[in-house]
Design a protein around this motif. Structure first.
Motif, PDB file in Angstrom:
ATOM      1  N   ASP A 103     -15.439 -52.108 -51.694  1.00 54.84           N
ATOM      2  CA  ASP A 103     -16.036 -52.778 -50.540  1.00 54.84           C
ATOM      3  C   ASP A 103     -17.325 -52.074 -50.133  1.00 54.84           C
ATOM      4  N   PHE A 104     -17.259 -50.758 -50.119  1.00 57.98           N
ATOM      5  CA  PHE A 104     -18.420 -49.944 -49.764  1.00 57.98           C
ATOM      6  C   PHE A 104     -19.554 -50.191 -50.764  1.00 57.98           C
ATOM      7  N   ASP A 144     -11.509 -43.737 -50.430  1.00 52.67           N
ATOM      8  CA  ASP A 144     -11.562 -45.140 -50.064  1.00 52.67           C
ATOM      9  C   ASP A 144     -11.249 -45.320 -48.573  1.00 52.67           C
ATOM     10  N   LEU A 145     -10.207 -44.675 -48.102  1.00 50.33           N
ATOM     11  CA  LEU A 145      -9.843 -44.750 -46.687  1.00 50.33           C
ATOM     12  C   LEU A 145     -10.929 -44.132 -45.806  1.00 50.33           C
ATOM     13  N   ASN A 147     -23.653 -43.455 -40.769  1.00 54.47           N
ATOM     14  CA  ASN A 147     -23.005 -42.540 -41.716  1.00 54.47           C
ATOM     15  C   ASN A 147     -22.798 -43.217 -43.057  1.00 54.47           C
ATOM     16  N   SER A 148     -22.452 -44.485 -43.027  1.00 55.91           N
ATOM     17  CA  SER A 148     -22.269 -45.246 -44.261  1.00 55.91           C
ATOM     18  C   SER A 148     -23.562 -45.269 -45.072  1.00 55.91           C
ATOM     19  N   ASP A 149     -24.694 -45.510 -44.394  1.00 55.79           N
ATOM     20  CA  ASP A 149     -25.986 -45.530 -45.081  1.00 55.79           C
ATOM     21  C   ASP A 149     -26.323 -44.164 -45.676  1.00 55.79           C
ATOM     22  N   THR A 150     -26.017 -43.098 -44.930  1.00 56.84           N
ATOM     23  CA  THR A 150     -26.284 -41.741 -45.407  1.00 56.84           C
ATOM     24  C   THR A 150     -25.471 -41.441 -46.659  1.00 56.84           C
ATOM     25  N   ILE A 151     -24.189 -41.754 -46.605  1.00 55.52           N
ATOM     26  CA  ILE A 151     -23.309 -41.513 -47.746  1.00 55.52           C
ATOM     27  C   ILE A 151     -23.751 -42.362 -48.941  1.00 55.52           C
ATOM     28  N   ALA A 152     -24.125 -43.617 -48.682  1.00 48.47           N
ATOM     29  CA  ALA A 152     -24.552 -44.502 -49.774  1.00 48.47           C
ATOM     30  C   ALA A 152     -25.725 -43.896 -50.516  1.00 48.47           C
ATOM     31  N   GLY A 153     -26.655 -43.297 -49.766  1.00 51.60           N
ATOM     32  CA  GLY A 153     -27.810 -42.663 -50.392  1.00 51.60           C
ATOM     33  C   GLY A 153     -27.421 -41.490 -51.284  1.00 51.60           C
ATOM     34  N   LEU A 192     -16.262 -45.112 -41.567  1.00 50.84           N
ATOM     35  CA  LEU A 192     -17.609 -44.684 -41.208  1.00 50.84           C
ATOM     36  C   LEU A 192     -18.350 -45.742 -40.398  1.00 50.84           C
ATOM     37  N   ASN A 193     -19.213 -45.269 -39.465  1.00 51.15           N
ATOM     38  CA  ASN A 193     -20.114 -46.202 -38.783  1.00 51.15           C
ATOM     39  C   ASN A 193     -21.287 -46.495 -39.717  1.00 51.15           C
TER      40      ASN A 193
END
Length: 188
Positions: free
Chosen positions: A44-45, A12-13, A22-28, A18-19
């Motif tokens: 939240d993510f 969670d932390l 990176n957030s979009d990459t991880i979400a995928g 993430l920017n």
């Protein structure tokens, strides 16, 4: 299934640092890969990613609606290319006399006006005291040329609050112009 609370908190932390890329990459990578009652990601993510997917789906539905209308009215314009080349938050379709015949849900989100409140009215419903006379004149002149154009104008929401809006207007044609499509987005 047993969750390791310390690892979940660490994840969670980590996710909050993430920017966007990176957030979009991880979400995928994370999206749809868990069968847990509670996914191993920040709520939240997850919420942010879900809302982004919802916006993309709504945009696609709005585009499909305009494409369908294009087929119905036999427009010769390449409507798909209009959307590929331009950003928008709201769509507004008027007939040749500039009466509103359709608006997207993004229009309601941007202005506060529901579809039924603006149908058969003109976009002038959005104008007010700080709407520039020069901008209105330029829009009228450009509409008479039957060519696409862009203008920034001060419009007003239903609650009376002003906002700056970039409007890109595209005449939609058969042998002559039958409708106008306005792609709108709020600007600072």
């Amino acid at each position: 299934m047993k969750y390791n609370l310390k690892k979940m908190m660490a994840l969670d932390l980590y996710l909050t640092t993430l920017n966007q890329d990176n957030s979009d990459t991880i979400a995928g990578l994370v999206e749809g890969t868990t069968n847990f009652v509670m996914p191993l990601m920040s709520w939240d993510f997850h919420s942010k990613n879900f809302n982004r997917q919802l916006q993309v789906a709504q945009r696609e539905q709005d585009i499909l609606k305009v494409v369908h209308l294009g087929q119905k009215y036999n427009w010769k314009n390449d409507v798909q290319s209009i959307f590929k080349q331009n950003e928008f938050e709201a769509l507004l379709l008027t007939d040749h006399e500039q009466r509103i015949v359709w608006v997207s849900d993004g229009f309601t989100a941007m202005t506060g006006y529901f579809k039924k409140e603006v149908l058969h009215k003109t976009p002038r419903i959005l104008q007010g005291a700080d709407t520039s006379v020069k901008s209105k004149k330029r829009i009228r002149e450009k509409l008479s040329t039957d060519m696409s154009f862009s203008e920034i104008i001060t419009n007003y929401k239903k609650d009376g609050s002003p906002y700056k809006c970039e409007v890109k207007i595209f005449p939609l044609k058969t042998d002559e112009t039958t409708h106008y499509l306005a792609l709108e987005r709020q600007v600072v």
